[in-house]
Design an enzyme around this catalytic site. Structure first.
Site, PDB file in Angstrom:
ATOM      1  N   LYS A  95       5.650  -8.379   4.490  1.00  0.00           N
ATOM      2  CA  LYS A  95       4.910  -7.424   5.327  1.00  0.00           C
ATOM      3  C   LYS A  95       4.683  -6.063   4.669  1.00  0.00           C
ATOM      4  CE  LYS A  95       4.857 -10.735   7.513  1.00  0.00           C
ATOM      5  NZ  LYS A  95       3.661 -11.369   6.950  1.00  0.00           N
ATOM      6  N   GLY A  97       2.049  -5.579   2.232  1.00  0.00           N
ATOM      7  CA  GLY A  97       0.771  -5.555   1.522  1.00  0.00           C
ATOM      8  C   GLY A  97       0.519  -6.793   0.681  1.00  0.00           C
ATOM      9  N   THR A  98       1.257  -7.869   0.957  1.00  0.00           N
ATOM     10  CA  THR A  98       1.125  -9.119   0.190  1.00  0.00           C
ATOM     11  C   THR A  98      -0.311  -9.638   0.177  1.00  0.00           C
ATOM     12  OG1 THR A  98       3.240  -9.641   1.244  1.00  0.00           O
ATOM     13  CG2 THR A  98       2.237 -11.379  -0.093  1.00  0.00           C
ATOM     14  N   TRP A 100      -3.167  -8.205   0.703  1.00  0.00           N
ATOM     15  CA  TRP A 100      -4.098  -7.345  -0.054  1.00  0.00           C
ATOM     16  C   TRP A 100      -3.878  -7.519  -1.563  1.00  0.00           C
ATOM     17  CZ3 TRP A 100      -3.997  -1.258  -0.106  1.00  0.00           C
ATOM     18  CH2 TRP A 100      -5.228  -0.781  -0.549  1.00  0.00           C
ATOM     19  N   HIS A 157       8.585 -13.439  -2.436  1.00  0.00           N
ATOM     20  CA  HIS A 157       9.273 -12.358  -1.708  1.00  0.00           C
ATOM     21  C   HIS A 157      10.708 -12.217  -2.219  1.00  0.00           C
ATOM     22  CE1 HIS A 157       6.035 -11.850   1.068  1.00  0.00           C
ATOM     23  NE2 HIS A 157       6.248 -12.930   1.791  1.00  0.00           N
ATOM     24  N   ARG A 179       6.087  -0.560   0.496  1.00  0.00           N
ATOM     25  CA  ARG A 179       5.410   0.454   1.316  1.00  0.00           C
ATOM     26  C   ARG A 179       6.428   1.173   2.175  1.00  0.00           C
ATOM     27  NH1 ARG A 179       1.359  -1.923   6.072  1.00  0.00           N
ATOM     28  NH2 ARG A 179       0.562   0.178   6.181  1.00  0.00           N
ATOM     29  N   TYR A 245       1.965   0.530  -1.830  1.00  0.00           N
ATOM     30  CA  TYR A 245       0.764   0.317  -0.993  1.00  0.00           C
ATOM     31  C   TYR A 245       0.033   1.648  -0.794  1.00  0.00           C
ATOM     32  CZ  TYR A 245      -1.667  -0.920   3.458  1.00  0.00           C
ATOM     33  OH  TYR A 245      -2.586  -1.143   4.463  1.00  0.00           O
ATOM     34  N   ARG A 309      -3.935  -5.949  10.702  1.00  0.00           N
ATOM     35  CA  ARG A 309      -3.708  -5.212  11.945  1.00  0.00           C
ATOM     36  C   ARG A 309      -4.495  -3.909  11.883  1.00  0.00           C
ATOM     37  NH1 ARG A 309      -0.259  -1.784  14.504  1.00  0.00           N
ATOM     38  NH2 ARG A 309       0.394  -1.046  12.460  1.00  0.00           N
TER      39      ARG A 309
HETATM   40  P1  A3P Z   1      -0.647  -2.692   9.031  1.00  0.00           P
HETATM   41  O1  A3P Z   1       0.462  -3.099   9.884  1.00  0.00           O
HETATM   42  O2  A3P Z   1      -0.528  -1.260   8.582  1.00  0.00           O
HETATM   43  O3  A3P Z   1      -1.987  -2.966   9.582  1.00  0.00           O
HETATM   44  P2  A3P Z   1       1.447  -8.446   4.448  1.00  0.00           P
HETATM   45  O4  A3P Z   1       0.162  -8.908   3.891  1.00  0.00           O
HETATM   46  O5  A3P Z   1       2.537  -8.319   3.431  1.00  0.00           O
HETATM   47  O6  A3P Z   1       1.843  -9.236   5.635  1.00  0.00           O
HETATM   48  O7  A3P Z   1       1.207  -6.924   4.937  1.00  0.00           O
HETATM   49  C1  A3P Z   1       0.509  -6.659   6.119  1.00  0.00           C
HETATM   50  C2  A3P Z   1      -0.051  -5.253   6.138  1.00  0.00           C
HETATM   51  O8  A3P Z   1      -1.099  -5.140   5.159  1.00  0.00           O
HETATM   52  C3  A3P Z   1      -0.693  -4.930   7.496  1.00  0.00           C
HETATM   53  O9  A3P Z   1      -0.554  -3.510   7.632  1.00  0.00           O
HETATM   54  C4  A3P Z   1      -2.130  -5.354   7.235  1.00  0.00           C
HETATM   55  O10 A3P Z   1      -3.043  -4.837   8.154  1.00  0.00           O
HETATM   56  C5  A3P Z   1      -2.314  -4.762   5.844  1.00  0.00           C
HETATM   57  N1  A3P Z   1      -3.460  -5.307   5.105  1.00  0.00           N
HETATM   58  C6  A3P Z   1      -3.908  -6.586   5.059  1.00  0.00           C
HETATM   59  N2  A3P Z   1      -5.027  -6.651   4.310  1.00  0.00           N
HETATM   60  C7  A3P Z   1      -5.277  -5.414   3.860  1.00  0.00           C
HETATM   61  C8  A3P Z   1      -6.314  -4.846   3.042  1.00  0.00           C
HETATM   62  N3  A3P Z   1      -7.295  -5.588   2.548  1.00  0.00           N
HETATM   63  N4  A3P Z   1      -6.263  -3.515   2.783  1.00  0.00           N
HETATM   64  C9  A3P Z   1      -5.261  -2.757   3.280  1.00  0.00           C
HETATM   65  N5  A3P Z   1      -4.271  -3.221   4.074  1.00  0.00           N
HETATM   66  C10 A3P Z   1      -4.274  -4.529   4.363  1.00  0.00           C
END
Ligand code: A3P
Length: 343
Positions: A95, A97-98, A100, A157, A179, A245, A309
């Site tokens: 959780k 930024g994986t 992205w 992870h 992050r 992040y 999200r």
């Molecule tokens: P938020 O809770 O701030 O929205 P993971 O991919 O490790 O599960 O991390 C999830 C977080 O990355 C969430 O953050 C999600 O919205 C955010 N995220 C997913 N895709 C993204 C993107 N393309 N650019 C920036 N943040 C992104």
């Protein structure tokens, strides 16, 4: 950006170069692995889990009981996973930024294959499906990558100290994204309540905060996970890229260039002139990926949209109380004391 309407024109295995296994076979293999390591697992310290029923403490970190990324698959990968020196590993605490990071790295490495952005695989497949986790490699009946000579891109992870020895010995490159723990907690809380097994109770924010601050999270304590990779990046700067992040968010274009250089796929002068960096930034933007993932599930069966999200830095302030924020800041300050880590 418009999105391709047919999902049949590209198959996931053609796009990713991966052998795609039947998820049911993977589940059956997971059951076999959990059974094989049952003896070692049951004696470990145990706590209530987030997505799964429990977390087990192993080698100083907490691992889920029965997920695809779980105590059993971590133990098994430590035993059998074999790295290639050209492999690239994208590492994140869950959780952080994986999704992205997976999208960015996939887009950078494959940019010569997919020159037509309007039909790019990232507009069809969730980034989670575009490259595998090491932890899941053990569940496959066939090797993941069909082309043995290609650069293999994996995610994981696993904490640094739990990585399979083969990875550490083979000097592969690792990219680490983490992050602000307060934003991680908020996403974890939302994600888990959306997807937690219906037979398990909802986790309240107070409970989530309590578990997070005690370090009881998947692959946590969060701070120790970050410290492990930060120390590795200081010791082996050409091998481990530490990329928060927040930095990626603040200056995405320059960090995409930095990422491409590190991965060994730098942008040429011609590509720069044609706007290739900006094209990848836009392709992988939060808005674009959110729009492309409104419907359907990833291979594992989770809804694609659950991985998106707000995509903002500091959204925690809308959810956590001042007291929660101060406590987490205090832990962060103490844990990162003397280290050059900031979010
Ligand atoms: P938020 O809770 O701030 O929205 P993971 O991919 O490790 O599960 O991390 C999830 C977080 O990355 C969430 O953050 C999600 O919205 C955010 N995220 C997913 N895709 C993204 C993107 N393309 N650019 C920036 N943040 C992104």
């Amino acid at each position: 950006m418009s999105f391709p309407t047919t999902t049949h024109a590209l198959s996931l295995s053609r796009v990713t170069g991966l052998c795609i296994e039947d998820p049911e076979d993977e589940k059956a293999n997971l059951a076999l692995i959990l059974d094989r390591y049952k003896g070692s697992i049951t004696s470990l310290p145990k706590e209530k889990g987030w997505l799964t029923e429990s977390l087990y403490m192993y080698q100083g970190h907490w691992f889920p009981s029965n997920n695809l990324i779980s105590i059993g698959t971590v133990m098994a990968s430590q035993e059998v996973f074999q790295a290639n020196p050209t492999d690239i590993y994208l590492v994140t605490p869950p959780k952080s930024g994986t999704t992205w990071l997976k999208a960015l790295a996939f887009a950078i490495l494959n940019r010569k294959r997919y020159t037509n952005i309007s039909t790019h695989p990232l507009l069809i497949f969730n980034p989670q499906d575009c490259l595998p986790y090491i932890e899941n490699e053990i569940l496959r009946n066939k090797p993941t990558y069909m082309d043995a000579n290609s650069t293999r891109l994996f995610a994981t992870h696993m904490p640094y100290t739990s990585l399979p020895q083969f990875i550490l010995d083979s000097r592969c490159r690792l990219v680490y994204m983490c992050r602000n723990p307060k934003d991680v907690l908020v996403f974890m809380f939302h994600f888990v309540n959306k997807l937690r097994d219906k037979s398990l109770d909802r986790i309240t924010l107070e409970e989530a905060f309590e578990m997070f601050s005690k370090g009881i999270t998947p692959c946590g304590p969060y701070w120790d996970h970050v410290k492990g990779y930060h120390a590795a990046s200081v010791k082996h700067p050409t091998q481990v890229l530490f990329l928060p992040y927040e930095n990626m968010k603040m200056d995405t274009a320059n960090n995409v260039r930095r990422l491409a250089d590190f991965l060994g796929y730098p942008f040429t002068v011609e590509e720069e002139a044609k706007g290739a960096v900006q094209e990848i930034v836009s392709l992988c933007s939060f808005k674009n990926l959110t729009d492309a993932n409104r419907h359907g599930n990833i291979r594992e069966g989770l809804p694609k949209e659950a991985f998106f999200r707000e995509g903002k830095v500091g959204d925690w302030s809308k959810h956590l109380t001042n007291e929660m924020s101060q406590i987490l800041d205090g832990i962060t300050k103490e844990k990162f004391n003397g280290l050059d880590i900031s979010f």
